[in-house]
Design an enzyme around this catalytic site. Structure first.
Site, mmCIF file in Angstrom:
data_model
loop_
_atom_site.group_PDB
_atom_site.id
_atom_site.type_symbol
_atom_site.label_atom_id
_atom_site.label_comp_id
_atom_site.label_asym_id
_atom_site.label_seq_id
_atom_site.Cartn_x
_atom_site.Cartn_y
_atom_site.Cartn_z
ATOM 1 N N TYR A 81 0.938 -1.232 -0.042
ATOM 2 C CA TYR A 81 0.046 -0.086 -0.007
ATOM 3 C C TYR A 81 0.902 1.240 -0.095
ATOM 4 C CZ TYR A 81 -3.015 3.699 1.610
ATOM 5 O OH TYR A 81 -3.691 4.883 1.583
ATOM 6 N N GLU A 113 -3.228 7.545 -4.157
ATOM 7 C CA GLU A 113 -3.051 6.139 -3.465
ATOM 8 C C GLU A 113 -3.096 4.946 -4.392
ATOM 9 O OE1 GLU A 113 -5.962 4.700 0.308
ATOM 10 O OE2 GLU A 113 -6.814 4.251 -1.582
#
Ligand code: GDP
Ligand code: MN
Length: 383
Positions: A101, A189
């Site tokens: 992530y 993101e």
């Protein structure tokens, strides 16, 4: 402004961030054509501006054209958390060794950019933060200093990414930071950022929110605006020159001026209610504007009562009262209306309404009483 995944990936690609080859498709036939073009196997991905598409059945692997057809058929039209899928992104499928992530956002309180990096990607970062907070490596970045590759190298080590992924990940993170700052994002993101079995690191998903304050220097954002799916009520309000904000409660609020609209919202909360929306009719609103406002609010199924809070200044209360009557004539307003009218021509306004008062058209003399009444009516309606 939020981007669709495919737009986010195109945005990433402009900054040299590796993504999989793919294309968009609005029909099953297009999906097949794109799949043939990018090469099987492919992933068929719902394009909706909401997370958790995978879990909702909006991300499917296809190893042959029949499967592409099946998945495209089942995903187009699918409702994912209230978002109906109208467009697909088809990309060449990747083999995944590890899912990470990575993101950048603004840390307003500390006046820095905040990077988040984790070796435990692929799941919602909120879940990781909850269950295993140590698995996220936070990096505060002074916007004046920026992010260099040496810092990024320390960061990927701290986040414990696999050795083979570290150098590529560090370089990618610097590019993502440039995309986030120079590309004027509020959020950039990647979840998951993957490591493939043959040792390549690239972005498998993209979540990008653009900072609208910077739109003056991004004429190219126009194409993203064109695909924005607007709430039909917001659109209707905008067409009529009204400011409408949709919320989750049951009391519809109409007020003149953003300040009064927001204090009305607070008072509704204070007496135990919650707003379904609020609509600012602005200064100088006349009968027609008021009637339009009621029509917009009336189309919201969440609304169980309507609170009209007008403090006349330039806006004349008698005009507003006239507008309420016009709205009642023009459309079938389904919820009871509670009015608090004060200020310029308030007496005349109340007189206009007097003969029409009923169980569904009520006046109260203070904002607090009006809010109480509207909240009581809303909870009676939903009981
Ligand atoms: P989200 O659920 O909306 O976040 O959609 P993602 O794009 O993140 O996809 C969800 C999950 O599908 C990922 O975490 C992966 O596990 C899986 N996935 C997506 N693309 C691929 C792919 O190319 N290959 C494989 N094997 N899995 C994929
Ligand atoms: Mn994702």
């Amino acid at each position: 402004m939020d981007l669709f995944e495919y737009q986010g990936k195109q945005y990433f690609a402009r900054f040299g961030i590796a993504v999989s080859p793919g294309g968009v498709a609005d029909t099953v036939a297009d999906a097949v054509a794109v799949a043939e073009d990018v090469g099987l196997p492919v992933v068929v991905k719902a394009q909706v501006k909401v997370g958790g598409r995978g879990k909702a059945g909006g991300v499917k692997l296809a190893s042959n054209i029949d499967e592409v057809r099946q998945h495209a058929e089942s995903i187009l039209g699918l409702d994912i958390k209230g978002h109906v899928v109208r467009r697909l992104w088809i990309e060449h499928a990747s083999d995944i060794a590890r899912e990470y992530y990575a993101s950048f956002t603004l840390d307003r309180a500390n006046k820095v950019h905040l990077g988040m990096l984790s070796a435990q990607g692929g799941v919602e970062i909120e879940v990781v933060a909850e269950e295993n907070p140590d698995a996220i490596a936070f990096l505060q970045i002074d916007p004046v200093v920026g992010l260099d590759v040496a810092t990024a190298r320390r960061w990927v080590a701290e986040a414990d990414l696999d050795d083979v992924a570290r150098e590529q990940a560090a370089e990618l993170l610097v590019k993502l930071y440039v995309c986030y700052t120079e590309g004027d994002c509020d959020l950039a993101e990647i979840n998951p950022l993957i490591l493939t079995p043959d040792g390549r690191v690239h972005a498998l998903d993209a979540k990008v929110t653009l900072d609208e304050n910077a739109s003056f220097r991004h004429p190219e954002w126009e194409e993203y605006r064109a695909t924005e799916t607007e709430d039909p009520r917001e659109k209707m309000a905008k067409e009529r020159g009204l400011n409408y904000i949709g919320l989750d409660g049951t009391v519809g609020i109409i007020a003149n001026g953003a300040g009064l609209a927001m204090s009305t919202l607070d008072v509704v909360n204070q007496v135990g209610g919650s707003a379904a929306n609020f609509l600012d009719i602005g200064g100088g609103a006349n009968a027609d504007v008021m009637a339009s406002a009621l029509e917009v609010i009336n189309t919201d199924p969440k609304v169980s009562s309507i609170l009209v809070n007008i403090f006349g200044g330039i806006t004349r209360v008698d005009e507003v009262a006239q507008g309420v009557l016009e709205a009642l004539e023009r459309v079938d307003i389904t919820s009871p209306i509670v009015l608090r009218l004060d200020g310029t021509n308030a007496v005349a306004g109340r007189e206009i309404l007097q003969p029409h008062l009923s169980e569904s058209l009520i006046t109260e003399s203070t904002m607090l009483d009006a809010a109480r009444r509207a909240v009581a009516l809303a909870s009676a309606a939903s009981a």
